[in-house]
Write an enzyme that holds these catalytic residues in place. Structure first.
Site, PDB file in Angstrom:
ATOM      1  N   HIS A 380      33.861 -42.346 -71.479  1.00 19.26           N
ATOM      2  CA  HIS A 380      35.034 -42.848 -70.760  1.00 19.26           C
ATOM      3  C   HIS A 380      35.461 -42.003 -69.562  1.00 19.26           C
ATOM      4  O   HIS A 380      36.260 -42.466 -68.737  1.00 19.26           O
ATOM      5  CB  HIS A 380      36.212 -42.952 -71.727  1.00 19.26           C
ATOM      6  CG  HIS A 380      37.064 -44.162 -71.526  1.00 19.26           C
ATOM      7  ND1 HIS A 380      37.379 -44.678 -70.284  1.00 19.26           N
ATOM      8  CD2 HIS A 380      37.674 -44.985 -72.410  1.00 19.26           C
ATOM      9  CE1 HIS A 380      38.146 -45.751 -70.419  1.00 19.26           C
ATOM     10  NE2 HIS A 380      38.340 -45.968 -71.695  1.00 19.26           N
ATOM     11  N   TYR A 499      51.184 -47.744 -76.757  1.00 22.09           N
ATOM     12  CA  TYR A 499      50.432 -47.578 -75.507  1.00 22.09           C
ATOM     13  C   TYR A 499      49.621 -48.834 -75.256  1.00 22.09           C
ATOM     14  O   TYR A 499      48.915 -49.320 -76.137  1.00 22.09           O
ATOM     15  CB  TYR A 499      49.505 -46.369 -75.636  1.00 22.09           C
ATOM     16  CG  TYR A 499      48.582 -46.103 -74.471  1.00 22.09           C
ATOM     17  CD1 TYR A 499      48.856 -45.088 -73.564  1.00 22.09           C
ATOM     18  CD2 TYR A 499      47.402 -46.832 -74.299  1.00 22.09           C
ATOM     19  CE1 TYR A 499      47.987 -44.814 -72.509  1.00 22.09           C
ATOM     20  CE2 TYR A 499      46.539 -46.574 -73.242  1.00 22.09           C
ATOM     21  CZ  TYR A 499      46.835 -45.559 -72.351  1.00 22.09           C
ATOM     22  OH  TYR A 499      45.982 -45.293 -71.307  1.00 22.09           O
ATOM     23  N   SER A 501      46.948 -50.060 -72.167  1.00 16.04           N
ATOM     24  CA  SER A 501      46.282 -49.651 -70.940  1.00 16.04           C
ATOM     25  C   SER A 501      46.364 -50.746 -69.889  1.00 16.04           C
ATOM     26  O   SER A 501      46.227 -51.929 -70.187  1.00 16.04           O
ATOM     27  CB  SER A 501      44.811 -49.330 -71.237  1.00 16.04           C
ATOM     28  OG  SER A 501      44.128 -48.968 -70.061  1.00 16.04           O
ATOM     29  N   THR A 512      44.060 -45.838 -64.529  1.00 15.41           N
ATOM     30  CA  THR A 512      44.891 -46.684 -65.390  1.00 15.41           C
ATOM     31  C   THR A 512      46.332 -46.207 -65.342  1.00 15.41           C
ATOM     32  O   THR A 512      46.615 -45.077 -64.939  1.00 15.41           O
ATOM     33  CB  THR A 512      44.416 -46.637 -66.862  1.00 15.41           C
ATOM     34  OG1 THR A 512      44.510 -45.295 -67.341  1.00 15.41           O
ATOM     35  CG2 THR A 512      43.003 -47.163 -67.000  1.00 15.41           C
TER      36      THR A 512
END
Length: 669
Positions: A380, A499, A501, A512
């Site tokens: 990532h 959360y 994204s 992001t």
């Protein structure tokens, strides 16, 4: 020695310009005589060059400090009691007028001096690359493809060959600047047209974004795309590196914990014949060698410093082999296990597998199971979902719509006399010391322990769909997030840090931003719909849902436009640390730690090519929720670490939550 040039992303990626000496020595040169036409080499030929909009993309804005502070307080309000909220409010006021004001001025000045990138780029890369946690479960997600609609093409080797060919065609189209630019069309009838493309192509790159804007079309950042291929994350003590090799033309294939490489492109960039690619993969699949006794892939799942030390040992006698892995176009994994079409098995296999047949550091691994199920697992730090989803969509469309390897061709196929796969395929052999063998054994034990603690549960709810939400004039994503809040209220009582994204790829080098779906509005509704008293009327509950949808839509819009608060506060804290300034009291507030300890970590996937997608919780006492809402149903892959959380019970609560929301929307009593 390899030549290196600086990256366009503030030296975050090291780019090697020459082909590996090791690869030159071990792999024979290819002669691709019959498969070199443009129609076979490229997915398509965009009229607008791929990076045409990149120079004129708007820069990611730094929000006004007072807006960030207010948004932060709005997010804290449903999470804190009155006393703690007042404490946090005082800290925020002090931050806004004193330390935060100074830091923000420094951040703005730094941003003005680095107009080639975004204010978050350096700190975000640093955050990823300095984290010493294993990337497995903590960072790497998976996205699985739906099956090929033509059943016979789901044979493992046929599907792997067609995916490989489509992946290389994608890469060649990208490198030639012929891949259609990523553009978000608000009015596709007006802008997704030949006229639009003709107009914007005529504009210089420095003005092209503004031309698209006049059509209500918004080009997206594509700076991450080159890192899809020939790239890897390299572990180093304290901070990892991202490296990319521009000239390598071989693919890495893993099977049974072994590594194989073969060139798929010749010196002119022509692709190896499709049936020859199939022959190479079949040769690997039928290799009679037993599974590796010391599969070094486990090492990539270790603590990053532990892995860095082990890699140094590996490099002593295996530097060429390691470079072959690092520089490969991508990692194609052939697994010897099937999924039984079980969503839980699919999720576990593609999220982590057994660890032996994985190399988690590659930018992405395309994994094909024995039964033809396929997925992408990606590292990532180099990029986010926009680039990966584009690759996934294009590779699925091309491999299923225009397959190059067909079942009837390979049935009873007689090997060509002029092509011997044993000559082209090289299995990498590693010299492992006793110390390295012990490191692999330790890594395997930790991997099994860590992944064994993770549970995966599947949630599917039929009838609650995008179409239904549109009929009810509410946001589908808002309803998904509302369902998560109601389910948490049902299972645990109260609220938690949540959360979601959101991509900021509308801006140059955007990454992001965080949407905070737990709001005062969702909290009020969750309490009302779960209360035993039933004091709220259906019309009151319906109005509350509308409010939830409106607020969530506003938060989503703000995040997408770079107007959230999370990245801004993160960048200010990072700047204080980098410049050895005192860390403001705001960041030492327990409330700040709590809101960044995300109990509900959520991310959505929207593509007809996607079957499932998921990731592990970001906190051991949290939930990882990869979700989607489709034309006829909604669903989610829910991951948890028992006994901290009970994923199966949460799925039951989700069922109840969406039934209650649906009842209100349908005005049932």
């Amino acid at each position: 020695m390899l030549q290196c040039k600086k990256s366009f992303l503030t030296n975050s990626v090291t780019v090697y310009k020459q082909k590996s000496r090791f690869i030159k020595n071990v792999l024979p040169s290819l002669q691709c005589k019959n498969y070199s036409s443009d129609n076979e080499r490229y997915l398509h030929k965009s009229r607008v060059p791929t990076m045409h909009f990149q120079p004129s993309l708007p820069r990611l804005p730094i929000p006004r400090l007072e807006d960030t502070c207010q948004r932060y307080l709005n997010a804290q309000l449903p999470l804190l009691d009155a006393t703690h909220f007042e404490d946090t409010k005082r800290l925020v006021a002090n931050f806004q007028s004193e330390a935060g004001k100074d830091l923000n001025q420094r951040l703005v000045a730094q941003d003005k001096a680095n107009k080639h990138t975004s204010y978050i780029t350096g700190s975000w890369f640093d955050m990823y690359l300095r984290d010493r946690q294993p990337i497995v479960l903590n960072y790497n997600p998976f996205i699985s493809y739906i099956d090929d609609p033509k059943t016979a093409y789901n044979d493992q080797t046929i599907r792997a060959a067609n995916f490989l060919i489509s992946a290389i065609r994608f890469r060649e189209t990208l490198n030639a600047g012929l891949l259609e630019p990523e553009v978000y069309h608000l009015n596709s009838k007006k802008s997704d047209t030949d006229t639009f493309r003709k107009v914007v192509r005529m504009l210089p790159s420095s003005l092209s974004w503004y031309g698209a804007y006049l059509y209500n079309a918004y080009p997206l950042d594509m700076s991450q795309y080159p890192s899809l291929f020939n790239s890897t994350r390299v572990p180093e003590i304290g901070k990892d590196r991202l490296v990319r090799f521009e000239k390598a033309k071989h693919v890495l294939v893993m099977r049974g914990g072994h590594f194989y490489v073969f060139d798929v492109l010749d010196k002119d960039g022509n692709l190896l014949e499709p049936l020859d690619i199939y022959s190479c993969l079949k040769y690997i699949q039928q290799d009679p060698i037993a599974p590796s006794q010391h599969p070094i892939g486990y090492l990539t799942a270790e603590n990053r410093d532990t892995w860095a030390n082990a890699r140094q040992l590996l490099m002593e006698n295996n530097s060429g082999q390691m470079e072959a892995i690092d520089s490969a176009l991508f990692n194609l994994v052939l697994d010897d296990v099937g999924t039984d079409n079980d969503p839980v098995k699919i999720s576990k296999l593609f999220l982590h597998g057994n660890g032996a047949n994985r190399w988690f550091d590659k930018s992405f691994s395309l994994i094909v199971a024995r039964d033809g199920k396929a997925a992408v697992n990606f590292e990532h730090s180099w990029g986010d979902g926009v680039a990966v989803m584009r690759f996934l969509n294009e590779s699925f469309k091309d491999s299923t719509g225009k397959p190059r390897v067909h079942p009837e061709e390979v049935a009873g196929m007689v090997p060509r006399r002029d092509f011997d796969p044993s000559y082209h395929v090289k299995r990498l052999e590693f010299k492992l010391s006793d110390r390295l063998k012990a490191a692999v054994s330790d890594a395997r034990q930790r991997f099994d322990q860590t992944t064994g603690a993770l549970t995966v549960d599947l949630f599917i709810y039929n009838g609650f769909s995008k179409h239904f939400c549109k009929e009810q004039q509410v946001s589908p994503d808002a309803m998904m997030q509302l369902g998560f809040q109601v389910a948490y209220q049902l299972q645990n009582g109260g609220t938690c840090s949540t959360y979601e994204s959101c991509s900021t790829s509308a801006f140059k080098h955007g990454r992001t931003e965080t949407i905070r779906p737990c709001t005062s509005q969702t909290t009020a509704f969750s309490r009302a719909i779960t209360a035993s008293s039933g004091k709220h009327t259906q019309s009151e509950l319906r109005a509350m849902i509308t409010d939830c949808s409106k607020v969530h839509g506003q938060l989503t819009k703000e995040a997408a436009m770079g107007q959230g608060f999370d990245r801004h506060l993160f960048a200010l804290k990072y700047l204080a640390q980098q410049q050895s300034l005192p860390i403001p009291a705001l960041y030492q507030d327990p409330a700040y730690a709590a809101i960044n300890h995300n109990i509900l970590s959520t991310s959505t996937l929207g593509s007809p090519a996607v079957e499932l997608g998921g990731f592990a919780p970001v906190a051991h006492d949290g939930y990882g929720i990869g979700y989607s809402i489709q034309d006829n149903r909604l669903g989610a892959v829910v991951t948890t670490y028992p006994p901290h959380r009970n994923g199966s019970d949460f799925v039951s609560c989700l069922e109840s939550a969406f039934r209650r929301i649906e009842d209100v929307l349908r005005k049932k009593n």
